[in-house]
Enzyme design. Structure first.
Site, PDB file in Angstrom:
ATOM      1  CB  CYS A 140      -0.672  -0.043   1.179  1.00  0.00           C
ATOM      2  SG  CYS A 140      -1.998  -1.408   1.022  1.00  0.00           S
ATOM      3  CG  HIS A 277      -3.021   3.696   2.012  1.00  0.00           C
ATOM      4  ND1 HIS A 277      -3.523   3.499   0.563  1.00  0.00           N
ATOM      5  CD2 HIS A 277      -3.063   2.701   2.744  1.00  0.00           C
ATOM      6  CE1 HIS A 277      -3.724   2.096   0.676  1.00  0.00           C
ATOM      7  NE2 HIS A 277      -3.564   1.816   2.057  1.00  0.00           N
ATOM      8  CG  ASN A 307      -6.591  -0.278   0.650  1.00  0.00           C
ATOM      9  OD1 ASN A 307      -5.982   0.175  -0.048  1.00  0.00           O
ATOM     10  ND2 ASN A 307      -6.131  -0.935   2.052  1.00  0.00           N
TER      11      ASN A 307
HETATM   12  N1  ACO Z   1     -19.049  -7.852   8.461  1.00  0.00           N
HETATM   13  C1  ACO Z   1     -19.536  -8.201   9.704  1.00  0.00           C
HETATM   14  N2  ACO Z   1     -18.791  -8.443  10.648  1.00  0.00           N
HETATM   15  C2  ACO Z   1     -17.400  -8.501  10.467  1.00  0.00           C
HETATM   16  C3  ACO Z   1     -16.994  -8.343   9.434  1.00  0.00           C
HETATM   17  C4  ACO Z   1     -17.680  -7.912   8.310  1.00  0.00           C
HETATM   18  N3  ACO Z   1     -17.163  -7.567   6.993  1.00  0.00           N
HETATM   19  N4  ACO Z   1     -15.472  -8.590   9.585  1.00  0.00           N
HETATM   20  C5  ACO Z   1     -15.177  -8.841  10.843  1.00  0.00           C
HETATM   21  N5  ACO Z   1     -16.556  -8.934  11.553  1.00  0.00           N
HETATM   22  C6  ACO Z   1     -16.647  -9.175  12.728  1.00  0.00           C
HETATM   23  C7  ACO Z   1     -15.653  -9.976  13.357  1.00  0.00           C
HETATM   24  O1  ACO Z   1     -16.025 -11.355  13.108  1.00  0.00           O
HETATM   25  C8  ACO Z   1     -15.536  -9.710  14.908  1.00  0.00           C
HETATM   26  O2  ACO Z   1     -16.682 -10.483  15.373  1.00  0.00           O
HETATM   27  P1  ACO Z   1     -16.769 -11.255  16.876  1.00  0.00           P
HETATM   28  O3  ACO Z   1     -16.702 -10.011  17.662  1.00  0.00           O
HETATM   29  O4  ACO Z   1     -18.052 -11.976  16.961  1.00  0.00           O
HETATM   30  O5  ACO Z   1     -15.643 -12.146  16.910  1.00  0.00           O
HETATM   31  C9  ACO Z   1     -16.420  -8.148  15.046  1.00  0.00           C
HETATM   32  O6  ACO Z   1     -16.688  -8.101  13.642  1.00  0.00           O
HETATM   33  C10 ACO Z   1     -15.143  -7.555  15.366  1.00  0.00           C
HETATM   34  O7  ACO Z   1     -14.087  -7.732  14.488  1.00  0.00           O
HETATM   35  P2  ACO Z   1     -12.652  -6.819  14.625  1.00  0.00           P
HETATM   36  O8  ACO Z   1     -11.424  -7.646  13.695  1.00  0.00           O
HETATM   37  O9  ACO Z   1     -12.250  -6.768  16.005  1.00  0.00           O
HETATM   38  O10 ACO Z   1     -13.188  -5.272  14.115  1.00  0.00           O
HETATM   39  P3  ACO Z   1     -12.489  -4.105  14.079  1.00  0.00           P
HETATM   40  O11 ACO Z   1     -13.177  -2.992  14.684  1.00  0.00           O
HETATM   41  O12 ACO Z   1     -10.981  -4.368  14.300  1.00  0.00           O
HETATM   42  O13 ACO Z   1     -12.561  -3.798  12.574  1.00  0.00           O
HETATM   43  C11 ACO Z   1     -11.177  -3.820  10.484  1.00  0.00           C
HETATM   44  C12 ACO Z   1     -11.968  -4.652  11.444  1.00  0.00           C
HETATM   45  C13 ACO Z   1     -12.157  -2.735   9.429  1.00  0.00           C
HETATM   46  C14 ACO Z   1     -10.630  -4.682   9.325  1.00  0.00           C
HETATM   47  C15 ACO Z   1     -10.254  -2.824  11.176  1.00  0.00           C
HETATM   48  O14 ACO Z   1      -9.372  -3.629  11.899  1.00  0.00           O
HETATM   49  C16 ACO Z   1      -9.272  -2.092  10.252  1.00  0.00           C
HETATM   50  O15 ACO Z   1      -9.886  -1.136   9.434  1.00  0.00           O
HETATM   51  N6  ACO Z   1      -7.825  -2.220  10.296  1.00  0.00           N
HETATM   52  C17 ACO Z   1      -6.982  -1.604   9.426  1.00  0.00           C
HETATM   53  C18 ACO Z   1      -6.966  -2.715   8.302  1.00  0.00           C
HETATM   54  C19 ACO Z   1      -6.753  -2.132   7.022  1.00  0.00           C
HETATM   55  O16 ACO Z   1      -7.094  -1.316   6.624  1.00  0.00           O
HETATM   56  N7  ACO Z   1      -5.955  -2.786   6.215  1.00  0.00           N
HETATM   57  C20 ACO Z   1      -5.953  -2.579   4.790  1.00  0.00           C
HETATM   58  C21 ACO Z   1      -4.675  -3.054   4.236  1.00  0.00           C
HETATM   59  S1  ACO Z   1      -3.296  -2.146   5.187  1.00  0.00           S
HETATM   60  C22 ACO Z   1      -3.497  -0.732   4.907  1.00  0.00           C
HETATM   61  O17 ACO Z   1      -4.134  -0.166   3.836  1.00  0.00           O
HETATM   62  C23 ACO Z   1      -2.942   0.627   5.703  1.00  0.00           C
END
Ligand code: ACO
Length: 350
Positions: A140, A277, A307
């Site tokens: 990224c 980004h 993204n």
């Molecule tokens: N729909 C519904 N529920 C979901 C989904 C979805 N698409 N994805 C995960 N969940 C659930 C999980 O299973 C979990 O359920 P549980 O509590 O029953 O176990 C719950 O939602 C919470 O999951 P978390 O992973 O704790 O959610 P979080 O608030 O951390 O959000 C996310 C997840 C959006 C991926 C966040 O961590 C994030 O944005 N991280 C950054 C990652 C990113 O942007 N990566 C891109 C590549 S790197 C970059 O570009 C910088």
């Protein structure tokens, strides 16, 4: 001291500053951005469409990420196809002919083939004969890395007119059963045209003021693809420790801009436009809050494009350019983080 022959090479058709002062020790080569362009595949996939295939909802995706939809490449539409369309648009905006290009740097983690570099296919499709062309892989943060490489080559006199591209088809490396990752990404490409110009040494005149790059490979396993030619022999799928990525993205992207601002003797309030980004609206908002940059100075495309990895920054730059949000002389700050972790920033006087 600049030689006259070098000066002649660097005098382009437009936008070259101070070309009347040619032989002073204090005159240095600089990279100017002449224009940018973008391409997004035609097909749009909404959150509701995804919710028909996996256990998710439009409400969850919007609340956690700000993403409403993403563009997905058609079957047979390759990274090189997206890149070529973005380059054509950038060249046209810049008023530069493809035969003036002597450097093509393409940032991608989804190359058409393992080798040769996808940049070489872009070169061939654009009918460019005289350029050197290669890929850069920093996920990224790839566009900021590619920009740094091209800027350094221009400043060293190894190139005069460069296409710097971010292009991805991440839809092909996603596990479409994994709701934690597949909702986050989309496909797309953006490109900019760089041209050597002249500037007073140490001046804050137009051009790329700095690029700062950082890598910490101890986070290799936080964001990776579980395959590849050197391991499984298959492409594999993206795997991610979401919260770990989130924390580092906010801290490292903000810090990279703070370091750049300090290195240039500027202050954060000098930033006219922040182009981070585009991974998640919450990451972007946390960064702009920490930097004290007002919302109206932040370019946001993640809602409609998701993204697109290395393509998000040139796509966002093009979006801002087309909306007349970037004026000549503006201080534009770029920042990105991706797998590795690799991250970085760039300051540009537009
Ligand atoms: N729909 C519904 N529920 C979901 C989904 C979805 N698409 N994805 C995960 N969940 C659930 C999980 O299973 C979990 O359920 P549980 O509590 O029953 O176990 C719950 O939602 C919470 O999951 P978390 O992973 O704790 O959610 P979080 O608030 O951390 O959000 C996310 C997840 C959006 C991926 C966040 O961590 C994030 O944005 N991280 C950054 C990652 C990113 O942007 N990566 C891109 C590549 S790197 C970059 O570009 C910088």
């Amino acid at each position: 001291m600049l030689m006259k022959t070098e000066t002649a090479q660097t005098t382009g058709s437009q936008d070259i500053e101070n070309t009347t002062v040619l032989e002073r020790d204090s005159i240095v080569r600089k990279s100017l951005i002449l224009g940018s362009g973008a391409y997004l595949p035609e097909r749009i996939v909404t959150n509701d469409e995804l919710a028909k295939r996996i256990d998710t909802s439009d409400a969850w995706i919007r609340k956690r990420t700000g993403i409403r939809q993403r563009h997905i490449a058609a079957e047979g539409e390759l990274t090189s196809d997206l890149a070529v369309a973005a380059c054509r648009s950038a060249l046209s905006t810049a008023g530069v002919n493809s035969d003036e290009v002597d450097l093509i740097v393409l940032a991608t983690s989804t190359p058409d083939n393992t080798f040769p570099a996808t940049a070489t296919r872009v070169q061939a499709l654009l009918g460019i004969k005289q350029a050197i062309a290669f890929d850069v892989q920093a996920v990224c943060s790839g566009f900021v890395y590619a920009l740094s490489v091209a800027d350094n080559m221009i400043r060293l006199g190894q190139a005069r007119t460069a296409l710097v591209i971010g292009a991805e088809v991440f839809s092909r490396i996603l596990d479409w059963e994994d709701r934690g990752t597949c909702v986050l990404f989309g496909d797309g490409a953006g490109a900019i045209v760089l041209r050597a110009g002249m500037s007073e040494a140490g001046s804050q005149g137009r051009g790329i003021l700095s690029t700062h790059l950082f890598t910490d490979g101890s986070h290799y396993d936080s964001l990776y693809v579980d395959g590849g030619p050197g391991t499984t022999g298959k492409a594999g799928c993206l795997r991610m420790a979401g919260q770990e990525v989130y924390r580092h993205a906010v801290h490292n992207m903000a810090e990279a801009i703070e370091i750049a601002i300090e290195a240039n003797g500027l202050s954060l309030s000098d930033i006219d436009l922040l182009v981070p980004h585009q991974a998640n609206i919450r990451i972007i908002e946390s960064i702009s809050r920490r930097l004290g940059v007002d919302n109206d100075k932040v370019v946001i495309t993640v809602g409609s494009q998701a993204n697109t990895s290395a393509a998000t920054i040139p796509l966002a730059l093009t979006h801002a350019q087309n909306d007349n949000r970037i004026q000549r002389g503006d201080l534009v700050a770029l920042s990105a983080l991706g797998g590795g972790f690799a991250w970085g920033s760039s300051l540009i006087r537009w």
